[in-house]
Design a protein around this motif. Structure first.
Motif, PDB file in Angstrom:
ATOM      1  N   LEU B 146      42.365  24.128   9.902  1.00 57.26           N
ATOM      2  CA  LEU B 146      41.203  23.881   9.043  1.00 57.26           C
ATOM      3  C   LEU B 146      39.912  24.410   9.662  1.00 57.26           C
ATOM      4  CD1 LEU B 146      41.857  20.243   7.710  1.00 57.26           C
ATOM      5  CD2 LEU B 146      42.356  22.425   6.610  1.00 57.26           C
ATOM      6  N   ALA B 147      39.938  24.602  10.974  1.00 56.22           N
ATOM      7  CA  ALA B 147      38.729  25.098  11.646  1.00 56.22           C
ATOM      8  C   ALA B 147      38.296  26.448  11.089  1.00 56.22           C
ATOM      9  CB  ALA B 147      38.981  25.221  13.147  1.00 56.22           C
ATOM     10  N   SER B 148      39.227  27.225  10.586  1.00 58.71           N
ATOM     11  CA  SER B 148      38.865  28.548  10.057  1.00 58.71           C
ATOM     12  C   SER B 148      39.238  28.731   8.594  1.00 58.71           C
ATOM     13  CB  SER B 148      39.564  29.652  10.867  1.00 58.71           C
ATOM     14  OG  SER B 148      39.219  29.563  12.218  1.00 58.71           O
ATOM     15  N   LEU B 149      40.012  27.815   8.041  1.00 59.54           N
ATOM     16  CA  LEU B 149      40.457  27.978   6.650  1.00 59.54           C
ATOM     17  C   LEU B 149      39.258  27.941   5.705  1.00 59.54           C
ATOM     18  CD1 LEU B 149      43.071  28.151   4.874  1.00 59.54           C
ATOM     19  CD2 LEU B 149      42.829  25.685   4.556  1.00 59.54           C
ATOM     20  N   ARG B 150      39.274  28.832   4.730  1.00 62.29           N
ATOM     21  CA  ARG B 150      38.192  28.866   3.752  1.00 62.29           C
ATOM     22  C   ARG B 150      38.624  28.105   2.508  1.00 62.29           C
ATOM     23  NH1 ARG B 150      34.702  33.247   4.931  1.00 62.29           N
ATOM     24  NH2 ARG B 150      35.452  34.401   6.727  1.00 62.29           N
ATOM     25  N   SER B 151      38.163  26.906   2.405  1.00 56.79           N
ATOM     26  CA  SER B 151      38.416  26.106   1.203  1.00 56.79           C
ATOM     27  C   SER B 151      37.304  25.074   1.097  1.00 56.79           C
ATOM     28  CB  SER B 151      39.770  25.386   1.301  1.00 56.79           C
ATOM     29  OG  SER B 151      39.836  24.370   0.311  1.00 56.79           O
ATOM     30  N   PRO B 152      36.797  24.852  -0.100  1.00 56.53           N
ATOM     31  CA  PRO B 152      35.746  23.833  -0.263  1.00 56.53           C
ATOM     32  C   PRO B 152      36.253  22.428   0.027  1.00 56.53           C
ATOM     33  CG  PRO B 152      36.435  24.741  -2.391  1.00 56.53           C
ATOM     34  CD  PRO B 152      37.092  25.569  -1.348  1.00 56.53           C
ATOM     35  N   VAL B 154      37.911  21.547   2.711  1.00 51.28           N
ATOM     36  CA  VAL B 154      38.049  21.300   4.148  1.00 51.28           C
ATOM     37  C   VAL B 154      37.267  20.059   4.602  1.00 51.28           C
ATOM     38  CG1 VAL B 154      37.471  22.223   6.442  1.00 51.28           C
ATOM     39  CG2 VAL B 154      38.675  23.663   4.783  1.00 51.28           C
ATOM     40  N   PRO B 155      35.983  19.901   4.216  1.00 54.22           N
ATOM     41  CA  PRO B 155      35.267  18.707   4.681  1.00 54.22           C
ATOM     42  C   PRO B 155      35.923  17.403   4.233  1.00 54.22           C
ATOM     43  CG  PRO B 155      33.729  20.330   3.825  1.00 54.22           C
ATOM     44  CD  PRO B 155      35.096  20.805   3.461  1.00 54.22           C
ATOM     45  N   GLU B 180      30.934  21.120  12.333  1.00 54.58           N
ATOM     46  CA  GLU B 180      30.487  22.370  11.712  1.00 54.58           C
ATOM     47  C   GLU B 180      30.340  22.232  10.204  1.00 54.58           C
ATOM     48  OE1 GLU B 180      31.811  26.366  13.038  1.00 54.58           O
ATOM     49  OE2 GLU B 180      32.646  26.518  11.015  1.00 54.58           O
ATOM     50  N   VAL B 181      31.295  21.569   9.566  1.00 56.53           N
ATOM     51  CA  VAL B 181      31.316  21.616   8.094  1.00 56.53           C
ATOM     52  C   VAL B 181      30.867  20.318   7.435  1.00 56.53           C
ATOM     53  CG1 VAL B 181      33.157  23.333   8.091  1.00 56.53           C
ATOM     54  CG2 VAL B 181      33.748  20.914   7.952  1.00 56.53           C
ATOM     55  N   GLY B 182      30.607  19.284   8.223  1.00 55.11           N
ATOM     56  CA  GLY B 182      30.249  17.999   7.643  1.00 55.11           C
ATOM     57  C   GLY B 182      28.796  17.916   7.230  1.00 55.11           C
TER      58      GLY B 182
END
Lengths: 291, 220
Positions: B146-152, B154-155, B180-182
């Motif tokens: 998930l660290a690099s997967l592109r999907s909305p 992921v968070p 990073e994504v939170g």
């Protein structure tokens, strides 16, 4: 690769420290370029420029679109905004020193004095890099008297390749050359420009080619050294992967790959071995690849 | 001696360095069954397997052969080429065939598969299943992807891990990625995490650190 130039006229947004850190961490993981705190002002301005040309109103939405939305065009524009696109003679010349002082002696040990040492420069743009390699060898590598060296420049852009073959440059491209080298290897031409010597032009070959095209690249085999600097940073992950595979296939086992100083193959592919020479880290295609 | 050009230089820009003999031999018989046979042929060289794998990119018929060959492959370069081909092919079949290797005993293979999965969009289809896997190592590897997967999504996946996963190491891995994504809406869940693992000082430290970073962000 540098983050010192390419500022935009857009005013800097009020980016929180947390968002700046978030962008900085992502950019480092994605490209290998780490922005120092002192670059904050420039980065803020460039992000403002990215936002202005995007459909997003705020940093959070813009960053989410890059990181999670899979908007690779947006990502590529951000990377282009944050980095500098320049080509000039003797760029990152410590790597040329590494080539001459550390890599080529190993190559000659491997292939022998009778073999032709083969060097590929891609993307060669207008020829600054392959000609710089040639000048470095002629000036600093005494073995050039006894060893044949083939230098090939390659670029995807046919116009750049045509310009490389012509070998005519303005003052900016030559700024890092000493006056003596400039006189020795260049002659004045109309338009306040200088053209590289006919000897060097005739000694370096140029090709049009796409490093991501495996069918095309598999024709180029057995290189001892490849310079592929400041290119992979602009590729998406899949293109990086494919380019790494092709570069691997173009090197002979034991051959060396130079990347840009901020680029790291370990972020792209595990198939090369990093070799830490005193002046630079270079990537080597292993001799043994399993049976 | 000195700088030389190759003798055989043709007029065209492209393909001037082609070894015609090699090119013709390569073109001959490089159909999908032939390439698959090369992947597993006893005595085939690693370089031949590497080229065969790259030629099989985008071939749905080669997915299972490539996935099986990945596990058996002894050459790092050939294995990477197989994974590159699978990433280029993409799709749910590839993902489902690859996730099997998350249970491999070989750390190098597991890590290579995680990197490949992170680059395939269809991985998003199996993330919920993987995050519910009884093996915490599989869940950790999924978080790594998930660290690099592109999907909305992921968070929200990471947030669910932080809220619900019973293994501290899985939660710790998710915390790292949430940084990073939170956003600020996830603060409460992050701050509540140490209470679920009171004996784990790393979780308390990581949660505090991530919370500080999330606090400055607007909710998405």
């Amino acid at each position: 690769m540098s983050a010192d130039a390419a500022t935009s006229p857009a005013s800097a947004p009020h980016l929180s420290d947390a968002d700046f850190d978030r962008f900085r961490d992502w950019f480092y993981r994605r490209t290998g370029v780490r922005f120092a705190d002192s670059k904050r002002y420039f980065i803020d301005k460039r992000i403002a420029a990215c936002l202005a040309e995007s459909e997003h109103d705020d940093f959070g939405a813009w960053f989410t679109a890059i990181r999670l939305g899979g908007d690779q065009a947006l990502e590529m524009r951000a990377i282009a905004r944050m980095t500098v696109h320049e080509t000039y003679f003797m760029r990152e010349d410590y790597q040329l020193s590494c080539l001459v002082d550390e890599v080529l002696p190993e190559v000659v040990d491997d292939v022998g004095l009778d073999a032709t040492v083969r060097i590929l420069s891609l993307p060669c743009s207008t020829g600054d890099e392959p000609y710089s390699i040639g000048i470095s060898l002629l000036e600093r590598w005494p073995e050039i008297e006894t060893v044949d060296v083939e230098i090939v420049g390659m670029d995807i852009d046919a116009e750049s390749v045509a310009a490389a073959r012509e070998g005519t440059y303005g003052a900016r491209a030559l700024q890092r050359l000493s006056p003596e080298l400039s006189r020795r290897y260049f002659a004045p031409v109309p338009g306040d420009r200088r053209q590289i010597s006919a000897d060097l032009r005739s000694a370096v070959s140029f090709r049009v080619g796409n490093v991501c095209d495996t069918q095309q690249m598999r024709a180029y085999r057995g290189y001892d050294v490849i310079f592929c600097r400041n290119l992979l940073i602009y590729f998406d992950e899949l293109s990086c992967r494919r380019a790494a595979e092709n570069l691997f296939g173009m090197l002979r086992p034991g051959g060396f790959l130079f990347l840009g100083h901020s680029e790291s193959m370990s972020r792209i592919s595990p198939i090369f071995d990093p070799v830490r020479f005193p002046t630079a880290t270079v990537y080597q295609r292993p001799f043994e690849e399993g049976s | 001696m000195g700088l030389v050009k190759r003798v055989a230089v043709a007029a065209s820009d492209i393909d001037t360095d082609i070894d015609t003999d090699v090119a013709e031999r390569r073109a001959a018989g490089r159909d999908v069954p032939g390439l698959i046979a090369t992947l597993v042929a006893p005595g085939s060289g690693a370089d031949a397997r590497r080229w065969a794998a790259l030629d099989l990119a985008g071939e749905p018929a080669a997915v299972h052969a490539l996935c099986a060959a990945v596990a058996a492959e002894g050459s790092r370069a050939a294995r990477d080429a197989m994974l590159t081909a699978l990433v280029e092919t993409g799709g749910e079949d590839v993902v489902r065939a690859l996730v099997v290797h998350l249970r491999s005993a070989g750390a190098e293979l597991r890590n290579a598969v995680v990197e490949a999965l992170a680059q395939i969009e269809a991985t998003a289809l199996v993330v919920p299943e993987l995050l519910a896997d009884p093996d915490p190592d599989v869940r950790i590897l999924t978080v790594m992807a998930l660290a690099s997967l592109r999907s909305p999504l992921v968070p929200s996946w990471l947030l669910a891990v932080v809220r619900e996963d019973e293994h501290a190491n899985v939660c710790g891995a998710a915390l790292g990625e949430l940084a990073e994504v939170g956003d600020a809406s996830m603060l409460a869940a992050v701050e509540a995490l140490p209470a679920r693992f009171p004996q784990d000082p790393f979780i308390a430290f990581a949660a505090r650190s991530v919370a500080e970073r999330l606090a400055g962000r607007e909710a998405a």
